[in-house]
Design a protein around this motif. Structure first.
Motif, PDB file in Angstrom:
ATOM      1  N   MET A 219       0.839  -1.168   0.000  1.00  0.00           N
ATOM      2  CA  MET A 219       0.000   0.000   0.000  1.00  0.00           C
ATOM      3  C   MET A 219       0.889   1.237   0.000  1.00  0.00           C
ATOM      4  N   MET A 220       0.654   2.137  -0.915  1.00  0.00           N
ATOM      5  CA  MET A 220       1.420   3.371  -0.975  1.00  0.00           C
ATOM      6  C   MET A 220       0.510   4.532  -0.583  1.00  0.00           C
ATOM      7  N   ILE A 221       1.091   5.504   0.068  1.00  0.00           N
ATOM      8  CA  ILE A 221       0.342   6.665   0.530  1.00  0.00           C
ATOM      9  C   ILE A 221       0.608   7.826  -0.423  1.00  0.00           C
ATOM     10  N   PRO A 222      -0.451   8.446  -0.976  1.00  0.00           N
ATOM     11  CA  PRO A 222      -0.221   9.589  -1.852  1.00  0.00           C
ATOM     12  C   PRO A 222       0.325  10.772  -1.049  1.00  0.00           C
ATOM     13  N   ILE A 223       1.326  11.432  -1.603  1.00  0.00           N
ATOM     14  CA  ILE A 223       1.889  12.610  -0.947  1.00  0.00           C
ATOM     15  C   ILE A 223       1.979  13.742  -1.959  1.00  0.00           C
ATOM     16  N   ALA A 224       1.944  14.954  -1.460  1.00  0.00           N
ATOM     17  CA  ALA A 224       2.110  16.132  -2.313  1.00  0.00           C
ATOM     18  C   ALA A 224       2.745  17.229  -1.478  1.00  0.00           C
ATOM     19  N   LYS A 225       3.576  18.032  -2.127  1.00  0.00           N
ATOM     20  CA  LYS A 225       4.201  19.162  -1.447  1.00  0.00           C
ATOM     21  C   LYS A 225       3.752  20.430  -2.156  1.00  0.00           C
ATOM     22  N   TYR A 226       3.489  21.444  -1.351  1.00  0.00           N
ATOM     23  CA  TYR A 226       2.975  22.699  -1.884  1.00  0.00           C
ATOM     24  C   TYR A 226       3.899  23.842  -1.488  1.00  0.00           C
TER      25      TYR A 226
ATOM     26  N   ILE B 272       4.063  21.539  -5.889  1.00  0.00           N
ATOM     27  CA  ILE B 272       5.407  21.539  -6.472  1.00  0.00           C
ATOM     28  C   ILE B 272       5.949  20.122  -6.627  1.00  0.00           C
ATOM     29  N   GLN B 273       5.384  19.180  -5.889  1.00  0.00           N
ATOM     30  CA  GLN B 273       5.830  17.796  -6.024  1.00  0.00           C
ATOM     31  C   GLN B 273       4.674  16.881  -5.651  1.00  0.00           C
ATOM     32  N   ALA B 274       4.373  15.943  -6.507  1.00  0.00           N
ATOM     33  CA  ALA B 274       3.315  14.984  -6.221  1.00  0.00           C
ATOM     34  C   ALA B 274       3.869  13.588  -6.466  1.00  0.00           C
ATOM     35  N   GLY B 275       3.423  12.673  -5.699  1.00  0.00           N
ATOM     36  CA  GLY B 275       3.897  11.302  -5.875  1.00  0.00           C
ATOM     37  C   GLY B 275       3.317  10.395  -4.812  1.00  0.00           C
ATOM     38  N   LEU B 276       3.952   9.267  -4.643  1.00  0.00           N
ATOM     39  CA  LEU B 276       3.505   8.285  -3.669  1.00  0.00           C
ATOM     40  C   LEU B 276       4.653   7.977  -2.708  1.00  0.00           C
ATOM     41  N   SER B 277       4.313   7.811  -1.457  1.00  0.00           N
ATOM     42  CA  SER B 277       5.316   7.503  -0.444  1.00  0.00           C
ATOM     43  C   SER B 277       5.685   6.031  -0.512  1.00  0.00           C
ATOM     44  N   MET B 278       6.981   5.757  -0.512  1.00  0.00           N
ATOM     45  CA  MET B 278       7.460   4.376  -0.545  1.00  0.00           C
ATOM     46  C   MET B 278       7.720   3.836   0.869  1.00  0.00           C
ATOM     47  N   ARG B 279       7.542   4.671   1.878  1.00  0.00           N
ATOM     48  CA  ARG B 279       7.868   4.284   3.251  1.00  0.00           C
ATOM     49  C   ARG B 279       7.146   3.014   3.712  1.00  0.00           C
ATOM     50  N   PRO B 280       5.813   2.870   3.478  1.00  0.00           N
ATOM     51  CA  PRO B 280       5.148   1.638   3.919  1.00  0.00           C
ATOM     52  C   PRO B 280       5.736   0.388   3.265  1.00  0.00           C
ATOM     53  N   ILE B 281       6.095   0.487   2.004  1.00  0.00           N
ATOM     54  CA  ILE B 281       6.683  -0.666   1.316  1.00  0.00           C
ATOM     55  C   ILE B 281       8.050  -0.976   1.902  1.00  0.00           C
ATOM     56  N   LYS B 282       8.852   0.062   2.178  1.00  0.00           N
ATOM     57  CA  LYS B 282      10.176  -0.147   2.769  1.00  0.00           C
ATOM     58  C   LYS B 282      10.058  -0.825   4.126  1.00  0.00           C
ATOM     59  N   ARG B 283       9.093  -0.415   4.927  1.00  0.00           N
ATOM     60  CA  ARG B 283       8.894  -1.038   6.244  1.00  0.00           C
ATOM     61  C   ARG B 283       8.522  -2.507   6.101  1.00  0.00           C
ATOM     62  N   GLN B 284       7.639  -2.787   5.161  1.00  0.00           N
ATOM     63  CA  GLN B 284       7.198  -4.168   4.955  1.00  0.00           C
ATOM     64  C   GLN B 284       8.359  -5.041   4.487  1.00  0.00           C
ATOM     65  N   VAL B 285       9.186  -4.537   3.573  1.00  0.00           N
ATOM     66  CA  VAL B 285      10.345  -5.277   3.097  1.00  0.00           C
ATOM     67  C   VAL B 285      11.317  -5.527   4.249  1.00  0.00           C
ATOM     68  N   ALA B 286      11.507  -4.533   5.107  1.00  0.00           N
ATOM     69  CA  ALA B 286      12.404  -4.698   6.253  1.00  0.00           C
ATOM     70  C   ALA B 286      11.887  -5.769   7.198  1.00  0.00           C
ATOM     71  N   ARG B 287      10.586  -5.796   7.423  1.00  0.00           N
ATOM     72  CA  ARG B 287      10.006  -6.826   8.291  1.00  0.00           C
ATOM     73  C   ARG B 287      10.194  -8.219   7.706  1.00  0.00           C
ATOM     74  N   VAL B 288       9.969  -8.354   6.411  1.00  0.00           N
ATOM     75  CA  VAL B 288      10.124  -9.655   5.761  1.00  0.00           C
ATOM     76  C   VAL B 288      11.585 -10.103   5.811  1.00  0.00           C
ATOM     77  N   LYS B 289      12.521  -9.172   5.546  1.00  0.00           N
ATOM     78  CA  LYS B 289      13.944  -9.500   5.611  1.00  0.00           C
ATOM     79  C   LYS B 289      14.322  -9.998   6.993  1.00  0.00           C
ATOM     80  N   LYS B 290      13.840  -9.292   8.008  1.00  0.00           N
ATOM     81  CA  LYS B 290      14.158  -9.666   9.385  1.00  0.00           C
ATOM     82  C   LYS B 290      13.583 -11.039   9.707  1.00  0.00           C
ATOM     83  N   ALA B 291      12.383 -11.319   9.230  1.00  0.00           N
ATOM     84  CA  ALA B 291      11.738 -12.609   9.509  1.00  0.00           C
ATOM     85  C   ALA B 291      12.455 -13.752   8.802  1.00  0.00           C
ATOM     86  N   LEU B 292      13.015 -13.497   7.629  1.00  0.00           N
ATOM     87  CA  LEU B 292      13.659 -14.563   6.855  1.00  0.00           C
ATOM     88  C   LEU B 292      15.129 -14.772   7.211  1.00  0.00           C
TER      89      LEU B 292
END
Length: 73
Positions: free
Chosen positions: A1-8, A15-35
């Motif tokens: 799940m990505m969170i939409p972000i925008a900067k004004y 001035i900047q629109a996009g999606l936050s990768m932070r939730p995906i990074k957290r999930q990948v870190a959890r999976v790495k730690k578990a494996l």
């Protein structure tokens, strides 16, 4: 799940629109730690591999000695 972000800017223009990768990074870190195996498990794996290599080395050495003995006779 990505969170939409925008900067004004101060005028309210986007001035900047996009999606936050932070939730995906957290999930990948959890999976790495578990494996990742614990240090105890890593040590057991290393000793098991070392034992198998020693056993195979012994079998090869015996086969070579048997072949040399067969040639000598």
């Amino acid at each position: 799940m990505m969170i939409p972000i925008a900067k004004y800017d101060e005028d309210g223009r986007c001035i900047q629109a996009g999606l936050s990768m932070r939730p995906i990074k957290r999930q990948v870190a959890r999976v790495k730690k578990a494996l990742t195996p614990s240090e105890k498990t890593q040590s057991r794996i290393e000793w098991t591999v070392a034992g198998i290599v020693m056993l195979l080395g012994t079998i090869v050495a015996v086969e070579v000695l048997a072949a040399v003995a067969a040639v000598m006779m």
